[in-house]
Design a protein around this motif. Sequence first.
Motif, mmCIF file in Angstrom:
data_model
loop_
_atom_site.group_PDB
_atom_site.id
_atom_site.type_symbol
_atom_site.label_atom_id
_atom_site.label_comp_id
_atom_site.label_asym_id
_atom_site.label_seq_id
_atom_site.Cartn_x
_atom_site.Cartn_y
_atom_site.Cartn_z
ATOM 1 N N HIS A 101 28.950 50.556 52.556
ATOM 2 C CA HIS A 101 29.680 49.308 52.799
ATOM 3 C C HIS A 101 28.940 48.141 52.140
ATOM 4 O O HIS A 101 29.531 47.346 51.410
ATOM 5 N N ARG A 102 27.619 48.072 52.342
ATOM 6 C CA ARG A 102 26.821 46.990 51.740
ATOM 7 C C ARG A 102 26.858 47.074 50.221
ATOM 8 O O ARG A 102 27.024 46.069 49.535
ATOM 9 N N LEU A 103 26.696 48.289 49.701
ATOM 10 C CA LEU A 103 26.655 48.458 48.246
ATOM 11 C C LEU A 103 27.979 48.116 47.576
ATOM 12 O O LEU A 103 28.008 47.555 46.484
ATOM 13 N N ASN A 242 23.958 53.599 40.355
ATOM 14 C CA ASN A 242 22.761 52.811 40.032
ATOM 15 C C ASN A 242 22.321 51.899 41.164
ATOM 16 O O ASN A 242 21.173 51.482 41.226
ATOM 17 N N GLY A 243 23.272 51.525 42.030
ATOM 18 C CA GLY A 243 22.998 50.505 43.026
ATOM 19 C C GLY A 243 21.958 50.951 44.051
ATOM 20 O O GLY A 243 21.894 52.117 44.435
ATOM 21 N N VAL A 244 21.143 49.979 44.475
ATOM 22 C CA VAL A 244 20.149 50.240 45.516
ATOM 23 C C VAL A 244 20.518 49.380 46.722
ATOM 24 O O VAL A 244 20.749 48.178 46.590
ATOM 25 N N ASP A 245 20.594 50.008 47.879
ATOM 26 C CA ASP A 245 20.946 49.273 49.095
ATOM 27 C C ASP A 245 19.815 48.319 49.467
ATOM 28 O O ASP A 245 18.674 48.742 49.646
ATOM 29 N N PRO A 246 20.109 47.000 49.546
ATOM 30 C CA PRO A 246 19.051 46.015 49.811
ATOM 31 C C PRO A 246 18.331 46.248 51.145
ATOM 32 O O PRO A 246 17.162 45.895 51.278
ATOM 33 N N LEU A 252 22.728 55.924 46.991
ATOM 34 C CA LEU A 252 23.637 56.887 47.612
ATOM 35 C C LEU A 252 23.356 58.276 47.043
ATOM 36 O O LEU A 252 23.024 58.418 45.862
ATOM 37 N N SER A 253 23.490 59.306 47.868
ATOM 38 C CA SER A 253 23.309 60.676 47.385
ATOM 39 C C SER A 253 24.521 61.094 46.551
ATOM 40 O O SER A 253 25.603 60.531 46.681
#
Length: 461
Positions: A101-103, A242-246, A252-253
């Motif tokens: 959700h955040r990503l 590519n995104g990293v959860d802050p 994500l796997s």
Amino acid sequence: PGKSVVPQPPMKLLLGNLGELDSKAPIQSMMRLAREYGGIYKLTLAGKDVHVVSSQELVNELCDESRFVKRISGPLKHIRDFAGDGLFTAYNSEPNWAKAHRLLMPAFGPIGVRSMFDRMVDIADQMFVKWERFGPSGVIDVTDNMTRLALDTIALCAFDVRFNSFYQNEMHPFVAAMGSALEEAGQRGRRPNVVSELMVGTRRRYEADQKMLARIAGQLIVERRADPKGLEKKDLLNVMMNGVDPVTGEKLSDENIRFQLVTFLIAGHETTSGLLSFTCQLLVENPRVMLKAQAIVDEVLGNNMPRVEDLAKLRYIEQILMESLRLWPTAPAFSVKPIEDTLLAGKYPLSSRDTALVLAPSLHRDPAVWGDDAEEFRPERFEPEQAEKLPPNAWKPFGNGVRACIGRAFAMQESQMVISMMLQRFDIMLDDPSYKLEVAETLTIKPHGLLMRARRRGTGG
Ligand code: HEM
């Protein structure tokens, strides 16, 4: 104040209230029961009680997130077989829900969605060029066309793949697998588990469909990883890869990304295609609205291709879509449960094991809110001054709170653009003027057997 008994249709041995629901049209059965039993009634299905709620007064309480949260039950529990802990089917407590959700929120937000506008127009133009080549005597299967459009749009915007549905007769194999898996998940939500286990042929097909969905989604990830240039693309797949959860500092796997891809295709294409199809039906049935909309489109767009900044001036088209979602909310129900034992309206007891199902098509016809002409298609209801006067939580086609639809802006932008372009370029009419709306149900609802013809207008695109 004393407790009240929730009305319930008579039960049958073993089946409970299953006999009340037409297995091909359970939502329309529930709408009929709502007219008979009122704004709250109870059904016992597969041994569990479901409270079907459809008055604004009671739904407004259910939308209070300090008392109620999303319940994964019925069909949703079975959709987990292939959408796992993807956003739509994740339990509230599963860490992957909050993480994804955040990503993904920024990508589905106003700026993210605006950046997808040109790709949306690209697909719509393919459909309308085809309609034009058909000529005025060509018969258009509306729901089939809109399904191809919505599917191609989400695939292009989410993972930069062209399904090219308008260039082939057969739909992409993903669509057939998804349709039949969704249908079976829906049936399983109402059928006792032992019965599902005994239906061997149906079970094998269900398993094969699930494998197909996972394989196609998995392939997309593998192909993207193998293509270094692809990793610079600005689509949803790259946000996920590519995104990293802050908050957790984690990515994500692959498994979760696969579930999200299946989720976007499931959540994103049937609902949107249903909205566009119902809107066509409602427009041809309501020439006053169609002519008014066409005049506005002509004034705003003239002969030009639509630009994203034109949408703000096409508010009436948005109102048409909102009114279409009122009468026929294409994701017609969502479920919640109380966080702790509570009384609804101070008198109906609900425990945290209970399910309350919000039945949107009946909520959206609550005469206390929408008046005596609730059955009428009247987009003027959603003029800003009118809409402001609506009581809270009277219109819920996109669900509620933190678990509301993440694709709302995406779907509305796409639909507003498509309906505007259609009105700009064509006069549309029923192929059979005596057609009366028939609503087909899977997990979503859509018009059945809606055939139209489209005559190119003198202006446009
Ligand atoms: C959730 C409706 C389009 C992705 C929901 C929910 C509803 C809904 C009612 C809440 C379900 C629940 O509470 O169980 C619609 C309608 C659409 C539409 C009517 C079109 C007219 C889309 C699109 C996408 C999408 C285009 C993605 C591209 C999702 C996701 C969720 C969701 C991921 C789960 C959100 C979460 O729980 O975090 N949608 N939707 N939807 N929708 Fe949509």
